[in-house]
Design a protein around this motif. Structure first.
Motif, PDB file in Angstrom:
ATOM      1  N   ARG A 221     -20.420  18.687  27.277  1.00 33.19           N
ATOM      2  CA  ARG A 221     -20.204  20.021  26.712  1.00 33.19           C
ATOM      3  C   ARG A 221     -21.086  21.044  27.420  1.00 33.19           C
ATOM      4  NH1 ARG A 221     -20.740  19.427  21.164  1.00 33.19           N
ATOM      5  NH2 ARG A 221     -21.518  17.296  21.133  1.00 33.19           N
ATOM      6  N   ASP A 222     -20.680  22.310  27.305  1.00 35.00           N
ATOM      7  CA  ASP A 222     -21.541  23.438  27.682  1.00 35.00           C
ATOM      8  C   ASP A 222     -22.072  23.347  29.111  1.00 35.00           C
ATOM      9  OD1 ASP A 222     -21.277  24.482  25.112  1.00 35.00           O
ATOM     10  OD2 ASP A 222     -22.947  23.274  24.370  1.00 35.00           O
ATOM     11  N   SER A 230     -13.305  21.278  28.179  1.00 35.73           N
ATOM     12  CA  SER A 230     -14.590  21.176  27.497  1.00 35.73           C
ATOM     13  C   SER A 230     -15.204  22.548  27.258  1.00 35.73           C
ATOM     14  CB  SER A 230     -15.548  20.309  28.306  1.00 35.73           C
ATOM     15  OG  SER A 230     -16.792  20.214  27.665  1.00 35.73           O
ATOM     16  N   ARG A 233     -13.348  24.034  24.382  1.00 34.68           N
ATOM     17  CA  ARG A 233     -13.676  23.312  23.154  1.00 34.68           C
ATOM     18  C   ARG A 233     -15.067  23.702  22.659  1.00 34.68           C
ATOM     19  NH1 ARG A 233     -14.511  18.208  20.687  1.00 34.68           N
ATOM     20  NH2 ARG A 233     -16.108  18.810  19.184  1.00 34.68           N
ATOM     21  N   SER A 234     -16.034  23.841  23.556  1.00 30.50           N
ATOM     22  CA  SER A 234     -17.388  24.222  23.167  1.00 30.50           C
ATOM     23  C   SER A 234     -17.410  25.622  22.563  1.00 30.50           C
ATOM     24  CB  SER A 234     -18.324  24.150  24.374  1.00 30.50           C
ATOM     25  OG  SER A 234     -18.454  22.825  24.837  1.00 30.50           O
ATOM     26  N   LEU A 351     -18.275  15.167  21.884  1.00 28.08           N
ATOM     27  CA  LEU A 351     -18.550  15.450  23.288  1.00 28.08           C
ATOM     28  C   LEU A 351     -19.935  14.927  23.625  1.00 28.08           C
ATOM     29  CD1 LEU A 351     -17.220  19.114  23.684  1.00 28.08           C
ATOM     30  CD2 LEU A 351     -16.002  16.951  24.027  1.00 28.08           C
TER      31      LEU A 351
END
Length: 358
Positions: A221-222, A230, A233-234, A351
């Protein structure tokens, strides 16, 4: 190969590699993992690691560790790589070291033990550059790189190099000439070439799987290296609007990680080898905007909507999506996870912990 074979998964602690490990273990195989737990990809040792696998914590660029890792294996699936676009020329040495040199170290270790089994390479659709296009007047054409001035003016669609008309995107097939347009893409193509040389000189059975846009649980993530799924989504998880570059109309093929893992297992274990390169894709292209909207809807965030920014990255391509036909007929692979079902599950899937990036 029969159940009970021993397989090496390089990068087996990562996003895709860990799913390959799980499927091989579930099928009754012995699995060895070589992974460096690169701090650029892992904040800590993941909690999803399969306890039935044997782990060797070392880099694929470490000759001694790689020699230990390949000892006694019947097949190899090579997932270890530095991922991302590689847009900055200052990153070139790191990408070449991790991807090209790492592959060369692995192949040398395999050659030293006269390995002639199955070798499956995690390649990528980025080797194509832009996808395939047709011009109404000139048929199939390959557009050149998009110009910064055109992108800045909001003209995102590639044009025919002969007449200037907008082009119609079509599915890319494996026989299209590669045209890598960033450092990462160039290294993935070189990995394919190195593995093909190994196969020709040793008789090993080499398969290159050109992954399209892979998404699913365990993505990091991130981080800008994680991929658009991703990143979106984050943003949704934080209650923020996903930022959609260009106009959101970029076509991609989003394929679920469990399907990608299954393609690896097929290539390793099917009775007859499947040499050459294969698109690993769903065969159902969607736009980047479609993905952002589907994730927002699946996370149930009222009042949140994707924000189309018009931003662009010069190294990006406009449309690239795949024909899955060769993989279906020669490898026996067909994606099973639908876009709607996969994205719904992904919206709530775990994640990987955030990492520190530059």
């Amino acid at each position: 190969m029969p159940t009970g074979s021993t397989y090496l998964v390089t990068g087996g602690a990562g996003f895709i590699g860990s799913h390959v490990v799980d499927q091989l273990v579930a099928d009754g195989h012995r699995v060895r993992v070589l992974d460096s737990l690169d701090p650029g990809a892992h904040a800590q040792r993941p909690d999803y690691l399969n306890p039935a696998a044997d782990y060797l914590w070392a880099s694929v660029t470490d000759p001694q560790a790689v020699r230990r890792a390949v000892r006694g294996v019947d097949g190899v699936t090579h997932q270890a790589a530095k991922v991302g676009l590689g847009l900055h020329l200052g990153d070139m040495v790191d990408y070449v070291a991790a991807n090209d040199t790492g592959t060369a170290v692995l192949l040398r270790a395999l050659a030293e033990r006269s390995f002639r089994g199955r070798l499956v390479l995690a390649s990528s659709m980025v080797v194509y550059g832009e996808g395939s296009y047709r011009c109404e007047a000139h048929g199939g054409v390959r557009p050149g790189p998009r110009a910064r001035a055109e992108l800045a003016a909001g003209r995102f669609e590639p044009s025919c190099p002969a007449c200037g008309r907008d082009l119609e995107p079509v599915a890319v097939t494996e026989d299209v000439a590669p045209d890598p347009r960033n450092t990462y893409a160039a290294t993935k193509l070189h990995q394919e070439h190195l593995c093909a040389v190994y196969g020709r000189q040793t008789g090993a059975e080499v398969t290159s799987l050109r992954y399209h846009n892979v998404y699913g649980p365990r993505m990091p993530r991130d981080t800008p290296y994680a991929g658009v799924a991703s990143i979106f989504r984050s943003a949704c998880a934080a209650g923020q609007a996903p930022r959609v570059f260009e106009d959101g109309g970029q076509l991609r093929d989003f394929v679920h990680v469990t399907d990608v893992a299954r393609a690896n297992v097929l290539a390793l274990t099917r009775s007859a080898p499947a040499p050459g390169a294969f698109n690993i894709a769903s065969g159902a292209p969607r736009t980047i905007g479609d993905l952002a909207r589907a994730l927002v809807a699946a996370t149930g965030r009222p009042g949140v909507a994707p924000r189309v920014t018009g931003e662009f990255r010069l190294g990006d391509v406009r449309h690239v999506y795949a024909s899955p036909q060769r993989a279906a007929t020669e490898l026996g692979f067909r994606a099973q996870v639908s876009f709607a079902g996969g994205v719904r599950a992904f919206a709530h899937a775990p994640l990987r912990d955030a990492v520190t990036t530059r």
